[in-house]
Scaffold this motif. Structure first.
Motif, PDB file in Angstrom:
ATOM      1  N   GLN A  20       0.799  -1.113   0.088  1.00  0.00           N
ATOM      2  CA  GLN A  20       0.061  -0.082  -0.034  1.00  0.00           C
ATOM      3  C   GLN A  20       0.937   1.286  -0.095  1.00  0.00           C
ATOM      4  N   LEU A  21       1.904   1.249   0.798  1.00  0.00           N
ATOM      5  CA  LEU A  21       2.980   2.615   0.799  1.00  0.00           C
ATOM      6  C   LEU A  21       3.489   2.393  -0.328  1.00  0.00           C
ATOM      7  N   TYR A  22       4.002   1.462  -1.165  1.00  0.00           N
ATOM      8  CA  TYR A  22       4.690   1.574  -2.318  1.00  0.00           C
ATOM      9  C   TYR A  22       3.777   2.039  -3.196  1.00  0.00           C
ATOM     10  N   LYS A  23       2.404   1.692  -3.272  1.00  0.00           N
ATOM     11  CA  LYS A  23       1.675   2.474  -4.378  1.00  0.00           C
ATOM     12  C   LYS A  23       1.222   3.893  -4.143  1.00  0.00           C
ATOM     13  N   GLN A  24       1.118   4.183  -2.564  1.00  0.00           N
ATOM     14  CA  GLN A  24       0.933   5.652  -2.471  1.00  0.00           C
ATOM     15  C   GLN A  24       2.044   6.432  -2.879  1.00  0.00           C
ATOM     16  N   LEU A  25       3.450   5.982  -2.938  1.00  0.00           N
ATOM     17  CA  LEU A  25       4.414   6.724  -3.333  1.00  0.00           C
ATOM     18  C   LEU A  25       4.295   7.045  -5.016  1.00  0.00           C
ATOM     19  N   GLU A  26       3.840   6.159  -5.469  1.00  0.00           N
ATOM     20  CA  GLU A  26       3.748   6.216  -6.911  1.00  0.00           C
ATOM     21  C   GLU A  26       4.872   6.153  -7.713  1.00  0.00           C
ATOM     22  N   VAL A  27       5.561   5.390  -7.431  1.00  0.00           N
ATOM     23  CA  VAL A  27       7.027   4.634  -7.930  1.00  0.00           C
ATOM     24  C   VAL A  27       6.692   3.510  -8.830  1.00  0.00           C
ATOM     25  N   SER A  28       7.385   3.423  -9.817  1.00  0.00           N
ATOM     26  CA  SER A  28       7.171   2.249 -10.665  1.00  0.00           C
ATOM     27  C   SER A  28       8.743   1.296 -10.660  1.00  0.00           C
ATOM     28  N   TYR A  29       8.712   0.594  -9.930  1.00  0.00           N
ATOM     29  CA  TYR A  29       9.908  -0.374  -9.966  1.00  0.00           C
ATOM     30  C   TYR A  29       9.297  -1.912  -9.490  1.00  0.00           C
ATOM     31  N   PRO A  30       8.933  -2.594 -10.485  1.00  0.00           N
ATOM     32  CA  PRO A  30       8.564  -3.954 -10.418  1.00  0.00           C
ATOM     33  C   PRO A  30       9.044  -4.837  -9.623  1.00  0.00           C
ATOM     34  N   LYS A  31      10.593  -4.579  -9.548  1.00  0.00           N
ATOM     35  CA  LYS A  31      11.501  -5.516  -8.687  1.00  0.00           C
ATOM     36  C   LYS A  31      10.859  -5.384  -7.137  1.00  0.00           C
ATOM     37  N   PHE A  32      10.370  -4.252  -6.576  1.00  0.00           N
ATOM     38  CA  PHE A  32      10.091  -4.192  -5.261  1.00  0.00           C
ATOM     39  C   PHE A  32       9.418  -5.244  -4.811  1.00  0.00           C
ATOM     40  N   TYR A  33       8.499  -5.673  -5.467  1.00  0.00           N
ATOM     41  CA  TYR A  33       7.693  -7.218  -4.999  1.00  0.00           C
ATOM     42  C   TYR A  33       8.492  -8.347  -4.962  1.00  0.00           C
ATOM     43  N   LYS A  34       9.522  -8.549  -5.684  1.00  0.00           N
ATOM     44  CA  LYS A  34      10.507  -9.639  -5.373  1.00  0.00           C
ATOM     45  C   LYS A  34      11.529  -9.335  -4.387  1.00  0.00           C
TER      46      LYS A  34
END
Length: 197
Positions: A35-49
């Protein structure tokens, strides 16, 4: 968002900027981080791994540095942790303990190095100066004072990202120390507000 954050902390209580609540935590904790990641509106798909430590470091650095005027090429990084990558080490060990179900995951194994969080922060923010990761049983203020002084003198940097990481407690505290700051006063403020003894 609060202008010019000096301190950021993320824990099961929420995300805080300079001690003020930015986002209240939800359970499970992984859902809160997403939720925090989405709130920050960044695009870094590696985050989920990423493992938990890297997610905490990535998010804290994103909050801290997003709205600041700073120079990535003149910034060093100093993190301390009580347990390093212990949670990920245990996950990796579980995947190789049973000979019948032996299946080590490369995406888990890569995070068994505790300093990977440094790499994630440096890649995201293009930091190329000195990086340090200390593992110790407790917060060592005198070590931080000595290291930050030495880094400012030896590395000719203007900023140091200074943090305390505890994946087992699901917490990360990160601050941006500037050369002009009073190091002793800064450390006292960091300890008083963000280090949980």
């Amino acid at each position: 968002m609060i202008n010019s954050p000096k301190f950021v902390s993320i824990s099961p209580k929420g995300a805080f900027i300079n001690g003020e609540l930015m986002a209240e935590a939800v359970t499970p904790f992984e859902a809160f981080l997403k939720q925090l990641y989405k709130q920050l509106e960044v695009s870094y798909p590696k985050f989920y791994k990423m493992d938990l430590a890297s997610k905490l470091g990535y998010l804290a650095s994103e909050i801290l540095l997003k709205e600041r005027n700073w120079s990535s090429e003149h910034t060093a990084l100093l993190l301390m942790s009580e347990e390093g990558s212990d949670l990920t080490d245990q996950k990796h060990l579980a995947s190789i303990q049973n000979a019948e179900e032996y299946y080590p995951s490369p995406s888990v194994f890569v995070y068994t190095l505790p300093n990977i969080v440094l790499g994630e922060i440096c890649i995201r923010h293009k930091i190329q100066a000195d990086c340090h990761f200390f593992i110790d049983a407790c917060w060592q203020e005198e070590v931080c004072l000595d290291r930050t002084t030495a880094i400012f003198e030896e590395e000719k940097v203007e900023y140091i990202l200074l943090g305390q990481l505890s994946p087992t407690r699901k917490s990360m505290c990160l601050s941006l120390l500037e050369r002009a700051d009073n190091s002793q006063g800064f450390m006292e403020e960091f300890r008083k507000n963000y280090i949980k003894e």
